[in-house]
Scaffold this motif. Structure first.
Motif, mmCIF file in Angstrom:
data_model
loop_
_atom_site.group_PDB
_atom_site.id
_atom_site.type_symbol
_atom_site.label_atom_id
_atom_site.label_comp_id
_atom_site.label_asym_id
_atom_site.label_seq_id
_atom_site.Cartn_x
_atom_site.Cartn_y
_atom_site.Cartn_z
ATOM 1 N N ALA A 1 -187.515 -19.388 16.878
ATOM 2 C CA ALA A 1 -187.401 -20.781 16.445
ATOM 3 C C ALA A 1 -188.792 -21.381 16.304
ATOM 4 O O ALA A 1 -189.751 -20.914 16.924
ATOM 5 N N ARG A 2 -188.875 -22.419 15.496
ATOM 6 C CA ARG A 2 -190.143 -23.134 15.324
ATOM 7 C C ARG A 2 -189.865 -24.629 15.297
ATOM 8 O O ARG A 2 -188.993 -25.094 14.560
ATOM 9 N N LEU A 3 -190.581 -25.371 16.128
ATOM 10 C CA LEU A 3 -190.420 -26.825 16.170
ATOM 11 C C LEU A 3 -191.064 -27.439 14.939
ATOM 12 O O LEU A 3 -192.262 -27.290 14.710
ATOM 13 N N ILE A 4 -190.272 -28.121 14.139
ATOM 14 C CA ILE A 4 -190.779 -28.801 12.953
ATOM 15 C C ILE A 4 -191.276 -30.193 13.325
ATOM 16 O O ILE A 4 -192.375 -30.604 12.966
ATOM 17 N N GLN A 5 -190.458 -30.911 14.061
ATOM 18 C CA GLN A 5 -190.803 -32.212 14.609
ATOM 19 C C GLN A 5 -189.779 -32.503 15.699
ATOM 20 O O GLN A 5 -188.762 -31.804 15.789
ATOM 21 N N HIS B 1 -185.992 -31.626 15.441
ATOM 22 C CA HIS B 1 -185.771 -30.751 14.294
ATOM 23 C C HIS B 1 -186.414 -29.388 14.569
ATOM 24 O O HIS B 1 -187.636 -29.285 14.691
ATOM 25 N N VAL B 2 -185.561 -28.355 14.643
ATOM 26 C CA VAL B 2 -186.022 -26.999 14.949
ATOM 27 C C VAL B 2 -185.563 -26.057 13.849
ATOM 28 O O VAL B 2 -184.405 -26.106 13.416
ATOM 29 N N PHE B 3 -186.479 -25.201 13.377
ATOM 30 C CA PHE B 3 -186.139 -24.189 12.380
ATOM 31 C C PHE B 3 -185.676 -22.922 13.091
ATOM 32 O O PHE B 3 -186.369 -22.399 13.964
ATOM 33 N N ASP B 4 -184.485 -22.430 12.741
ATOM 34 C CA ASP B 4 -183.928 -21.210 13.321
ATOM 35 C C ASP B 4 -184.396 -20.015 12.506
ATOM 36 O O ASP B 4 -184.037 -19.861 11.348
ATOM 37 N N ALA B 5 -185.209 -19.155 13.134
ATOM 38 C CA ALA B 5 -185.765 -17.994 12.432
ATOM 39 C C ALA B 5 -184.881 -16.761 12.537
ATOM 40 O O ALA B 5 -185.238 -15.694 12.049
ATOM 41 N N GLY B 6 -183.722 -16.890 13.175
ATOM 42 C CA GLY B 6 -182.799 -15.762 13.275
ATOM 43 C C GLY B 6 -183.138 -14.824 14.421
ATOM 44 O O GLY B 6 -184.075 -15.048 15.184
ATOM 45 N N GLY B 7 -182.363 -13.760 14.552
ATOM 46 C CA GLY B 7 -182.584 -12.791 15.617
ATOM 47 C C GLY B 7 -181.277 -12.313 16.213
ATOM 48 O O GLY B 7 -180.207 -12.445 15.608
#
Length: 205
Positions: free
Chosen positions: A78-82, A85-91
């Motif tokens: 995952a990556r914190l956008i703000q 709001h978190v981007f799910d990168a999968g896995g």
């Protein structure tokens, strides 16, 4: 960002049946105090750690009691956008396991597991032996990928691109981690070749 129990927003000033801790390991003790003092339903609420590291469950147990703690790991990126709001990168799946056999709220744990499956492939509740093996396998993967990508200043895929040059070092780290897992926790990890395959699989995401 919450720094102490006094900073909890008024909207959260009620108790919950479960609280999930996702901080860095250095923040676990502060999070545990917040959970125990402000957030968990007395006696029945459970605290769940989904963090990197080995002893976060024991840290939570010092504050809420071992029979109210669930340990967990996930391989989803995952990556914190703000904030919010978190981007799910999968896995891969998320794995949960009660800290002790006397865990006393399986119904809440089942509800949490079902809820987590709404956001990922699967959430598995497993036994302690299987969980410990998965924890140390992840530790082994992280012990290779995290420092190498930091030194090289490149994303994970760089490990696959430079595999032939890096493989002797990777084998050394994997062998040492396997030995440490067995000596410190009695956990027998997969073979070096199997772990190397797992490292490549994670790095390719």
């Amino acid at each position: 960002r919450v720094q102490s129990p006094d900073d909890v927003p008024r909207a959260l000033e009620r108790t919950f049946s479960a609280a999930i801790v996702t901080t860095k390991s250095r923040g676990t003790d502060s999070a545990a105090r917040l959970i125990q003092e402000k957030l968990l339903c007395p006696d029945v609420g459970i605290a769940i750690t989904i963090q990197n590291g080995i002893n976060n469950g024991k840290t939570l147990a010092r504050h809420v009691g071992p029979d109210r703690v669930v340990t967990g790991i996930t391989s989803r990126g995952a990556r914190l956008i703000q904030p919010g709001h978190v981007f799910d990168a999968g896995g891969d799946h998320t794995i949960l396991c009660p800290l002790v056999d006397s865990f006393r709220n399986n119904r809440t744990l089942e509800c949490v597991s079902r809820a987590l499956q709404l956001f990922g492939p699967t959430c598995i509740v497993t036994d302690r032996t299987t969980f410990d093996r998965d924890v140390y396998t992840k530790l082994c993967v992280n012990a290779v990928i995290n420092p190498l990508t930091a030194i090289l200043g490149e994303p994970n895929i760089c490990i696959v691109r430079h595999w032939e040059r890096l493989e002797p070092m990777i084998r050394g780290v994997v062998s040492e981690t396997r030995e440490m897992a067995f000596r410190s926790a009695g956990v027998e990890l997969p073979s070096v070749d199997e772990l190397n395959s797992r490292i490549r699989q994670v790095a390719e995401r």
